[in-house]
Each structure stands twice: as C-alpha cells, then as structure tokens.
Write a protein that holds these residues in place. Structure first.
Motif, mmCIF file in Angstrom:
data_model
loop_
_atom_site.group_PDB
_atom_site.id
_atom_site.type_symbol
_atom_site.label_atom_id
_atom_site.label_comp_id
_atom_site.label_asym_id
_atom_site.label_seq_id
_atom_site.Cartn_x
_atom_site.Cartn_y
_atom_site.Cartn_z
ATOM 1 N N THR A 86 88.035 -9.783 110.020
ATOM 2 C CA THR A 86 88.158 -10.054 108.588
ATOM 3 C C THR A 86 87.205 -11.136 108.101
ATOM 4 O OG1 THR A 86 89.972 -11.593 109.019
ATOM 5 C CG2 THR A 86 90.574 -9.309 108.514
ATOM 6 N N SER A 87 86.558 -11.835 109.017
ATOM 7 C CA SER A 87 85.586 -12.867 108.643
ATOM 8 C C SER A 87 84.441 -12.854 109.650
ATOM 9 C CB SER A 87 86.221 -14.263 108.633
ATOM 10 O OG SER A 87 87.274 -14.360 107.692
ATOM 11 N N TYR A 88 83.237 -13.120 109.148
ATOM 12 C CA TYR A 88 82.077 -13.130 110.039
ATOM 13 C C TYR A 88 81.086 -14.196 109.606
ATOM 14 C CZ TYR A 88 79.806 -10.517 106.241
ATOM 15 O OH TYR A 88 79.306 -10.136 105.006
ATOM 16 N N MET A 89 80.221 -14.555 110.552
ATOM 17 C CA MET A 89 79.135 -15.506 110.299
ATOM 18 C C MET A 89 77.836 -14.813 110.670
ATOM 19 S SD MET A 89 80.980 -18.878 111.849
ATOM 20 C CE MET A 89 82.764 -19.002 111.644
ATOM 21 N N GLU A 90 76.992 -14.614 109.681
ATOM 22 C CA GLU A 90 75.790 -13.800 109.862
ATOM 23 C C GLU A 90 74.585 -14.697 110.147
ATOM 24 O OE1 GLU A 90 72.700 -10.722 108.983
ATOM 25 O OE2 GLU A 90 72.910 -12.721 108.099
ATOM 26 N N GLN A 91 73.633 -14.154 110.889
ATOM 27 C CA GLN A 91 72.534 -14.947 111.430
ATOM 28 C C GLN A 91 71.303 -14.936 110.514
ATOM 29 O OE1 GLN A 91 73.364 -16.753 114.364
ATOM 30 N NE2 GLN A 91 75.291 -15.904 113.584
ATOM 31 N N PRO A 92 70.405 -15.905 110.697
ATOM 32 C CA PRO A 92 69.325 -16.108 109.720
ATOM 33 C C PRO A 92 68.065 -15.285 109.942
ATOM 34 C CG PRO A 92 69.318 -17.898 111.297
ATOM 35 C CD PRO A 92 70.522 -17.043 111.628
ATOM 36 N N ASN A 93 67.984 -14.468 110.998
ATOM 37 C CA ASN A 93 66.720 -13.775 111.305
ATOM 38 C C ASN A 93 66.619 -12.431 110.589
ATOM 39 O OD1 ASN A 93 68.821 -13.026 113.074
ATOM 40 N ND2 ASN A 93 67.399 -12.309 114.640
ATOM 41 N N THR A 94 66.739 -12.511 109.256
ATOM 42 C CA THR A 94 66.532 -11.358 108.387
ATOM 43 C C THR A 94 65.112 -11.464 107.810
ATOM 44 O OG1 THR A 94 67.703 -12.656 106.714
ATOM 45 C CG2 THR A 94 68.945 -10.920 107.820
ATOM 46 N N ASN A 95 64.818 -10.668 106.815
ATOM 47 C CA ASN A 95 63.482 -10.699 106.202
ATOM 48 C C ASN A 95 63.631 -10.691 104.678
ATOM 49 O OD1 ASN A 95 60.756 -10.603 105.752
ATOM 50 N ND2 ASN A 95 60.563 -8.411 106.143
ATOM 51 N N PRO A 96 63.444 -11.820 103.996
ATOM 52 C CA PRO A 96 62.978 -13.098 104.544
ATOM 53 C C PRO A 96 64.070 -13.820 105.340
ATOM 54 C CG PRO A 96 63.470 -13.339 102.215
ATOM 55 C CD PRO A 96 63.599 -11.870 102.524
#
Length: 444
Positions: A86-96
């Motif tokens: 029900t909760s998540y923490m997403e990482q920064p290596n997207t674009n941008p």
C-alpha cells in the motif's frame, strides 16, 4: 461509503495474532475489537482470513518519467496493491533523474494524479549536487539514494570526498547501492576477453562479485560510523556482508540498517541455467550458501527490511546478450505471496513477515501513521487467504512489462483485498477505477 466494517478477521500486528473486527471511518482505522456493529457501514466479511497492515516497499523503480514503455506509476502501483503493498518509495534513476528539488516535486505531482498506492521518492545524490541535498527538507521525502556501484540510469557516485560530504550534510536516511565499480569493471573485462559480449549469464555473480559487494558496503558502514550518518544499505546479496550489521539493539536505535530483497531470498546461482537474464539483477543473485546466510541474518534481526527492488524491463530488452540485457525485474505483485510460501514451509512466521515488510519500514523511515493496524492510523490493510492456491500466468500478471520471474509458480496464498486510505483499492482480481494513493508524510 465513508465507513467499512471488516468482520471476522485474524489481525496480524505487533508480534501477535488476534481475532477482531476493524471499523474504518473515511481514511482511518476507527475501532479494533470483537463484535463491532455499525448499521451505517459497508460490511466486508473476510471469514477468518488474515488481516495485515498494508506492506511498505522501500525500494521500487516505477520508471516514470522517461522510461514508461517499461512501466509507469499507475501500472506498477496497481500491481503493488494487487500484492498487498500500500506504500512504496521510488528510486531516482528515471529520465530525467530526480536530483533537483524541482524534479522531485514534479514526480510528486505525477503520483498525486496516478498512484493507486501511497508514495514517496528518494532524492538522488550525484558527484555534483551536494548543495541541492543541503537544501532538501528532512521531511520532504523518504531519503537520499546513493549509487555507490553503477546500475540502470548511470548515477554512479564515485568521488570519495563528495560521498563523505553527503554523509556529513544530511539528517535523512542515506540509502545506498553498494558494489565496488573498479572490481566489477576488471571482472567484466576479463570475461569479455574470453566470451565477447555474449557472456553466459551464470557468470554474472562472478562479475558483480561478492568481493565487489563487501568492499563497497564495508566502506559505507565505516564512513557512517565515522560521520554519524544514518545509513541504510539496500539489497544485501552476500552472507559475508551480514556480519556488518547489529542485532543487539532495537531498530529505532540503529544508525546503520540493511535490507534484503525477495529475489536474493528466493533464487540462487543454480537458477541461472533455467531463468537466464530474467533473474539478472544488480547486485547479482549469488550462491545457495549466500541465500542461507541472508535468511539467517533476516531471522536473527541483523537484516531489518524485506523489499522488492521492483525494476521492470520489456522481455525483448532482457532477451539480449549479457552485456546489453538490463538488470532488474518486476516483483511487487508477487513479493508477499512468495514470503507466504516461506511461512507455509515453516521458515518464518506471519508476525515476522509483518515486522519486516510493514512495521520496520515505517520505523526506519519515520513514516507517519502507517505500517500498523492501530486505531487512529491510516486504513492501509491487506487481506490474505492462506488456503487459496493460484498459479502465476501471463493472464494474471499486472505489470506493464507483462512477465514475471515467478511465471509458472503456484503460490498457496492469495491477497484477496487491499485497502488504501480506507478505500477498497483491490478486491479478488478487480481494481478500483480511481487511484487513492497519497504522499507519505514523516515525523522526524
């Protein structure tokens, strides 16, 4: 309807299992107790099945923005709630990449419109954004992420002076991907000389070796001790690394913590012959002995959190030669069923699953009013039927990429209902048409 009454539950919470009803009013848990009645509430009778706090996954890659052919916030958060997350923490290596305050808030704006689960984002550290990290409010997001070994997205932080300055200049949890880049590059060149680009994938754990992991994680732990930084080491994959962590103090008092992921608890290097690049992850899945030592450290509380590192790629991307096939795979829908298999096998209890996948992430990241079944807390809940076996097939996979490393596996337990902020987000294979996820808040 503003009220939902969950009847006949076995509530798994805070190291106990109790029989109780749970009354939800709007977005909160209003009452927990026996024989609750409320004529104004919608009744959901779960007939003696188990009610867990909604799971909190502290490491996912949902690929938005910029990589949405693989997955996006809407598709992957739907898959998450199908798995009781029900909760998540997403990482920064997207674009941008999420390496400025502006890009961080843009991500939150995307999630506000699309996410079926509650969400926060990690802020990416780089070799040249220390001033942005200094400006980051400690309650703005879940923490800072450092790639101390390169992975998808090329966010390698390899300037040791910069790394120490980051450790000294943030109060937030620093979550680190620890693999020594020099060791990996030397190993890769050695195998490329013999095989070219078409290296047999069984050599992946020798290229991204146990030595590479330990060298990096031990340095990070020593630096955290030196600077007093709050360090959380992501996705441990080796037995040797487990000795870097303590189990003699409560989690709330630990300054240095660690996570283990589903794939490192489930697979071993014996599976490469069958699964190939589908189980190519960074860090690599290693030996059966490493897996056994990870389990031992998880059960004795040196390892604090079970997560997924959910990282979807298309099958055609994975179906390339070794040097071109990306690392990562989708896991959020099947993480809890996989751990419930280990319950059936007698490896760990339901209470321990809840501790490692619900309570501990909430403690570790100081999340406000989530991770427990408590009156006054947000009504994030998952219902588990331990006797409803099902087989993972392409037809019931919810990931946008359309595949799973668990395809063909029969699980003995199924998630039947998932509640997010008091809203029934998932029920017996059907999703709510509207997202009800919210931005996670923190008390630091």
């Amino acid at each position: 309807m503003d009220k939902i009454l969950i009847k006949n539950a076995r509530v798994v919470n805070e190291n106990s299992v109790i029989e109780a009803d749970v009354l939800i009013e709007k977005d909160l848990i209003a009452r927990i107790g026996p024989d609750i009645s409320d004529d104004t509430a919608r009744v959901v009778d779960i007939d003696g099945n188990y009610l867990l706090p909604g799971l909190i996954d502290d490491q996912v890659h949902f690929r938005e923005p910029g990589l949405t052919h693989k997955g996006d916030i809407a598709s992957e958060s739907r898959a998450a709630v199908a798995g009781g997350i029900t909760s998540y923490m997403e990482q920064p290596n997207t674009n941008p990449q999420t390496v400025t305050l502006e890009k961080l808030e843009e991500k939150f704006a995307m999630a506000a419109k699309a996410s079926f689960a509650n969400h926060s984002f990690l802020f990416g550290g780089t070799n040249d954004n220390l001033e942005e990290i200094k400006r980051l409010d400690k309650n703005a997001c879940s923490g800072v992420k450092l790639f101390l070994g390169s992975s998808t997205g090329n966010m390698l932080v390899d300037d040791e002076e910069v790394i120490e300055k980051i450790f000294r200049n943030t109060e937030m949890v620093i979550s680190a991907h620890c693999e020594d880049e020099g060791t990996i590059r030397a190993n890769l060149e050695r195998y490329k000389k013999e095989y070219g680009d078409d290296i047999p994938v069984k050599f992946h754990p020798l290229i991204r070796s146990a030595e590479a992991c330990y060298l990096s994680s031990s340095k990070a732990v020593e630096l955290a001790k030196k600077t007093g930084a709050r360090l959380h080491v992501f996705h441990l994959s080796t037995g040797r690394e487990t000795d870097l962590f303590r189990n003699d103090i409560p989690l709330k008092d630990k300054k240095i913590t660690a996570e283990v992921c589903i794939h490192h608890l489930w697979f071993s290097d014996a599976d490469y012959d069958n699964k190939g690049t589908l189980i190519k992850w960074n860090p690599a899945v290693k030996t059966a002995q490493d897996r056994a030592q990870l389990w031992e450290a998880l059960l004795d509380d040196r390892l604090d959190v079970i997560a997924t590192d959910h990282a979807p790629h298309l099958l055609e991307e994975k179906d390339q030669v070794y040097t071109k096939a990306p690392s990562g795979g989708p896991l959020v829908q099947h993480a809890l069923p996989a751990m419930l298999e280990k319950y059936h096998e007698g490896v760990l209890s339901l209470e321990k699953i809840v501790e490692k996948m619900c309570h501990n992430p909430a403690i570790l990241f100081d999340i406000e009013k989530r991770g427990y079944v408590r009156e006054g807390y947000f009504a994030d809940l998952a219902v588990v039927d331990l006797k409803d076996a099902w087989k993972v097939t392409k037809e019931n996979i919810a990931y946008k990429c359309g595949w799973s490393p668990f395809e063909g596996t029969t699980f003995r337990s199924k998630i039947s209902h998932t509640f997010v902020n008091g809203h029934l987000a998932y029920e017996n294979g059907k999703f709510s048409p509207e997202p009800h996820g919210r931005r996670l808040t923190f008390v630091r």
